[in-house]
Motif scaffolding. Sequence first.
Motif, PDB file in Angstrom:
ATOM      1  N   LYS A  49      28.826  -3.105  15.718  1.00 11.96           N
ATOM      2  CA  LYS A  49      28.233  -4.436  15.659  1.00 11.96           C
ATOM      3  C   LYS A  49      28.656  -5.190  16.911  1.00 11.96           C
ATOM      4  O   LYS A  49      29.788  -5.036  17.389  1.00 11.96           O
ATOM      5  CB  LYS A  49      28.714  -5.164  14.392  1.00 11.96           C
ATOM      6  N   THR A  50      27.769  -5.982  17.440  1.00 12.93           N
ATOM      7  CA  THR A  50      28.061  -6.643  18.714  1.00 12.93           C
ATOM      8  C   THR A  50      29.336  -7.479  18.655  1.00 12.93           C
ATOM      9  O   THR A  50      30.070  -7.578  19.629  1.00 12.93           O
ATOM     10  CB  THR A  50      26.869  -7.522  19.124  1.00 12.93           C
ATOM     11  N   SER A  51      29.599  -8.075  17.506  1.00 10.47           N
ATOM     12  CA  SER A  51      30.833  -8.842  17.320  1.00 10.47           C
ATOM     13  C   SER A  51      31.324  -8.605  15.897  1.00 10.47           C
ATOM     14  O   SER A  51      30.554  -8.733  14.945  1.00 10.47           O
ATOM     15  CB  SER A  51      30.575 -10.336  17.554  1.00 10.47           C
ATOM     16  N   ILE A  52      32.598  -8.263  15.770  1.00  9.77           N
ATOM     17  CA  ILE A  52      33.153  -7.902  14.461  1.00  9.77           C
ATOM     18  C   ILE A  52      34.277  -8.867  14.094  1.00  9.77           C
ATOM     19  O   ILE A  52      35.163  -9.152  14.906  1.00  9.77           O
ATOM     20  CB  ILE A  52      33.683  -6.455  14.475  1.00  9.77           C
ATOM     21  N   ALA A  53      34.235  -9.366  12.868  1.00 12.26           N
ATOM     22  CA  ALA A  53      35.227 -10.334  12.401  1.00 12.26           C
ATOM     23  C   ALA A  53      36.596  -9.668  12.233  1.00 12.26           C
ATOM     24  O   ALA A  53      36.698  -8.477  11.936  1.00 12.26           O
ATOM     25  CB  ALA A  53      34.771 -10.953  11.081  1.00 12.26           C
ATOM     26  N   LYS A  54      37.659 -10.455  12.384  1.00 10.79           N
ATOM     27  CA  LYS A  54      39.016  -9.935  12.232  1.00 10.79           C
ATOM     28  C   LYS A  54      39.253  -9.420  10.817  1.00 10.79           C
ATOM     29  O   LYS A  54      39.960  -8.425  10.621  1.00 10.79           O
ATOM     30  CB  LYS A  54      40.032 -11.023  12.574  1.00 10.79           C
ATOM     31  N   ALA A  55      38.676 -10.090   9.835  1.00 14.68           N
ATOM     32  CA  ALA A  55      38.851  -9.653   8.448  1.00 14.68           C
ATOM     33  C   ALA A  55      38.262  -8.263   8.237  1.00 14.68           C
ATOM     34  O   ALA A  55      38.804  -7.452   7.476  1.00 14.68           O
ATOM     35  CB  ALA A  55      38.195 -10.655   7.500  1.00 14.68           C
ATOM     36  N   THR A  56      37.171  -7.968   8.931  1.00 13.32           N
ATOM     37  CA  THR A  56      36.541  -6.652   8.815  1.00 13.32           C
ATOM     38  C   THR A  56      37.430  -5.582   9.443  1.00 13.32           C
ATOM     39  O   THR A  56      37.541  -4.465   8.924  1.00 13.32           O
ATOM     40  CB  THR A  56      35.166  -6.652   9.496  1.00 13.32           C
ATOM     41  N   VAL A  57      38.075  -5.928  10.554  1.00 12.55           N
ATOM     42  CA  VAL A  57      39.007  -4.992  11.194  1.00 12.55           C
ATOM     43  C   VAL A  57      40.142  -4.652  10.238  1.00 12.55           C
ATOM     44  O   VAL A  57      40.520  -3.489  10.073  1.00 12.55           O
ATOM     45  CB  VAL A  57      39.556  -5.586  12.507  1.00 12.55           C
ATOM     46  N   GLN A  58      40.677  -5.677   9.580  1.00 15.02           N
ATOM     47  CA  GLN A  58      41.774  -5.457   8.642  1.00 15.02           C
ATOM     48  C   GLN A  58      41.310  -4.638   7.438  1.00 15.02           C
ATOM     49  O   GLN A  58      42.020  -3.756   6.951  1.00 15.02           O
ATOM     50  CB  GLN A  58      42.332  -6.808   8.189  1.00 15.02           C
ATOM     51  N   PHE A  59      40.098  -4.913   6.963  1.00 14.08           N
ATOM     52  CA  PHE A  59      39.562  -4.206   5.807  1.00 14.08           C
ATOM     53  C   PHE A  59      39.303  -2.735   6.125  1.00 14.08           C
ATOM     54  O   PHE A  59      39.492  -1.857   5.276  1.00 14.08           O
ATOM     55  CB  PHE A  59      38.263  -4.882   5.355  1.00 14.08           C
ATOM     56  N   SER A  60      38.889  -2.434   7.343  1.00 13.57           N
ATOM     57  CA  SER A  60      38.490  -1.076   7.716  1.00 13.57           C
ATOM     58  C   SER A  60      39.660  -0.169   8.055  1.00 13.57           C
ATOM     59  O   SER A  60      39.547   1.053   7.957  1.00 13.57           O
ATOM     60  CB  SER A  60      37.541  -1.126   8.923  1.00 13.57           C
ATOM     61  N   ARG A  61      40.780  -0.754   8.437  1.00 12.65           N
ATOM     62  CA  ARG A  61      41.891   0.055   8.944  1.00 12.65           C
ATOM     63  C   ARG A  61      42.383   1.091   7.939  1.00 12.65           C
ATOM     64  O   ARG A  61      42.512   2.268   8.281  1.00 12.65           O
ATOM     65  CB  ARG A  61      43.033  -0.864   9.383  1.00 12.65           C
TER      66      ARG A  61
ATOM     67  N   VAL B 148      40.852   2.516   5.467  1.00 11.89           N
ATOM     68  CA  VAL B 148      39.829   3.447   4.962  1.00 11.89           C
ATOM     69  C   VAL B 148      39.288   4.343   6.076  1.00 11.89           C
ATOM     70  O   VAL B 148      38.314   5.070   5.889  1.00 11.89           O
ATOM     71  CB  VAL B 148      38.678   2.685   4.280  1.00 11.89           C
ATOM     72  N   ASN B 149      39.897   4.286   7.250  1.00 16.85           N
ATOM     73  CA  ASN B 149      39.585   5.212   8.351  1.00 16.85           C
ATOM     74  C   ASN B 149      38.131   5.098   8.810  1.00 16.85           C
ATOM     75  O   ASN B 149      37.422   6.102   8.964  1.00 16.85           O
ATOM     76  CB  ASN B 149      39.886   6.654   7.935  1.00 16.85           C
ATOM     77  N   VAL B 150      37.679   3.878   9.027  1.00 11.31           N
ATOM     78  CA  VAL B 150      36.355   3.622   9.593  1.00 11.31           C
ATOM     79  C   VAL B 150      36.543   3.094  11.004  1.00 11.31           C
ATOM     80  O   VAL B 150      37.259   2.116  11.230  1.00 11.31           O
ATOM     81  CB  VAL B 150      35.568   2.600   8.740  1.00 11.31           C
ATOM     82  N   SER B 151      35.912   3.740  11.978  1.00 15.27           N
ATOM     83  CA  SER B 151      35.981   3.286  13.365  1.00 15.27           C
ATOM     84  C   SER B 151      35.037   2.113  13.571  1.00 15.27           C
ATOM     85  O   SER B 151      33.954   2.059  12.967  1.00 15.27           O
ATOM     86  CB  SER B 151      35.599   4.426  14.318  1.00 15.27           C
ATOM     87  N   LEU B 152      35.445   1.183  14.423  1.00  7.84           N
ATOM     88  CA  LEU B 152      34.651  -0.011  14.709  1.00  7.84           C
ATOM     89  C   LEU B 152      34.377  -0.105  16.197  1.00  7.84           C
ATOM     90  O   LEU B 152      35.281   0.073  17.015  1.00  7.84           O
ATOM     91  CB  LEU B 152      35.393  -1.268  14.246  1.00  7.84           C
ATOM     92  N   TRP B 153      33.132  -0.371  16.535  1.00 11.65           N
ATOM     93  CA  TRP B 153      32.742  -0.613  17.925  1.00 11.65           C
ATOM     94  C   TRP B 153      32.058  -1.973  18.003  1.00 11.65           C
ATOM     95  O   TRP B 153      31.125  -2.237  17.236  1.00 11.65           O
ATOM     96  CB  TRP B 153      31.753   0.446  18.417  1.00 11.65           C
ATOM     97  N   ASP B 154      32.522  -2.792  18.928  1.00 13.83           N
ATOM     98  CA  ASP B 154      31.790  -4.009  19.249  1.00 13.83           C
ATOM     99  C   ASP B 154      31.178  -3.846  20.637  1.00 13.83           C
ATOM    100  O   ASP B 154      31.251  -2.767  21.237  1.00 13.83           O
ATOM    101  CB  ASP B 154      32.701  -5.237  19.160  1.00 13.83           C
TER     102      ASP B 154
END
Length: 407
Positions: free
Chosen positions: A100-112, A114-120
């Motif tokens: 997602k072009t911009s990812i919220a900090k809460a989403t980063v914390q939620f994803s950590r 569960v082993n989901v990679s995030l790209w902004d």
Amino acid sequence: MTGFSDLSKGAAWEYRVQRALFLSGWYVRRGINLRERVLGSPQTLGEIDVFGVGFDPSLTPSTLICECKDRKGSTKEADRIVWLLGLSRLLRSDHILFAKTSIAKATVQFSRPVNVSLWDSAAVRAIEQRFGVEPDQSYFGSGNIDLCEDIFAPARRSGKLRSRPLQAAWDYLSGAFWYSGTPARTKRLQGYFEALTAATGLEAGTRSGLVAEGLIALLVAGFTTAGQLARFSPGFGDSQQEAAFSSGAADAEALREIAARADDYYQDALQRTSKELGKAAAVQVPRLANAVAEPPHWMPAYLGFARRLGEHPLIAGDALRYADLVLFEEQLADGRIDDLCQLLFPGDQNGLKDVLDLGALFLARVWGIEDPLLASVLSRPSPKPRRRIKRARVAKSDSTGAKALFE
């Protein structure tokens, strides 16, 4: 001609993520539909925005599913990650990416956890800078925007695939083939080429594009089979593959037992009918048990093809990306890929060409596919060793030369 600026924001972001994953080493496809038959008709139950395929040195396949969003704000970010987690379990995917072009900090914390990679957008931009490209520069291979938006997409949307068998075969190849790891998918791939051969009214460019799609799918299936064969002795590996190709998803012995019971039933029925008529008649009826659960006649050639691919375990992923560039960029888009291949595959490319040639030869000689694309691929000269392009220099200083490769 459709350019990057002509795309919607969502499509443009998907193309950028596709290219970034391709540059990162994945063979990538966009828009994989999850189709199942509901009440007898195929229905789309969801879509994978970007799907990646790779192989480890033991030729065990690895898959990646990616959801792309370009909207601002954090609305439904966690919802999409939960959806990805469920989808990865359904498809037995190894890697999950939310882009997602911009990812919220809460989403980063939620994803950590569960082993989901995030790209902004910054993560994607970093990959682009490493290779000296700009977001709006020309894309390449199966991500070539002109090729996809002006040739392939209109042909598929406008119903030019008039043949119903070809429509059904393409529906499978563009969807379920990629998340189905069963050996039976190679049998359906052969059916795809049969439908393509029988279809009429296709433009030459569209037909060659469909051949290219099938050729890369054949390489994916071949490398998967090669990895399965390498885990066992030759005799046991062959017998396992023959059993799998004989029956598809079911057990071959169980199918033969069911067929034998059916043979006995119809034999008894014929005998009772003869007695009721008061005369015996000799009827030649082939036994069903001898006709079902048999491997295709091209099975030995396919196993030989897979073993030849198995001689290149370290370059399987690169071979798919190389085939993508040669088939779509050089052959169908008339682009120059020598410098691009040198940038992405700085080592000896002869092994990559050998893999692509093996696939083209199998289609031509075993399945009898005739298309100018295959002849052109086989007539390509062997790559010549060239000087290595230093990626660090491209990324940090003078990137003019690398940028020119993508224009």
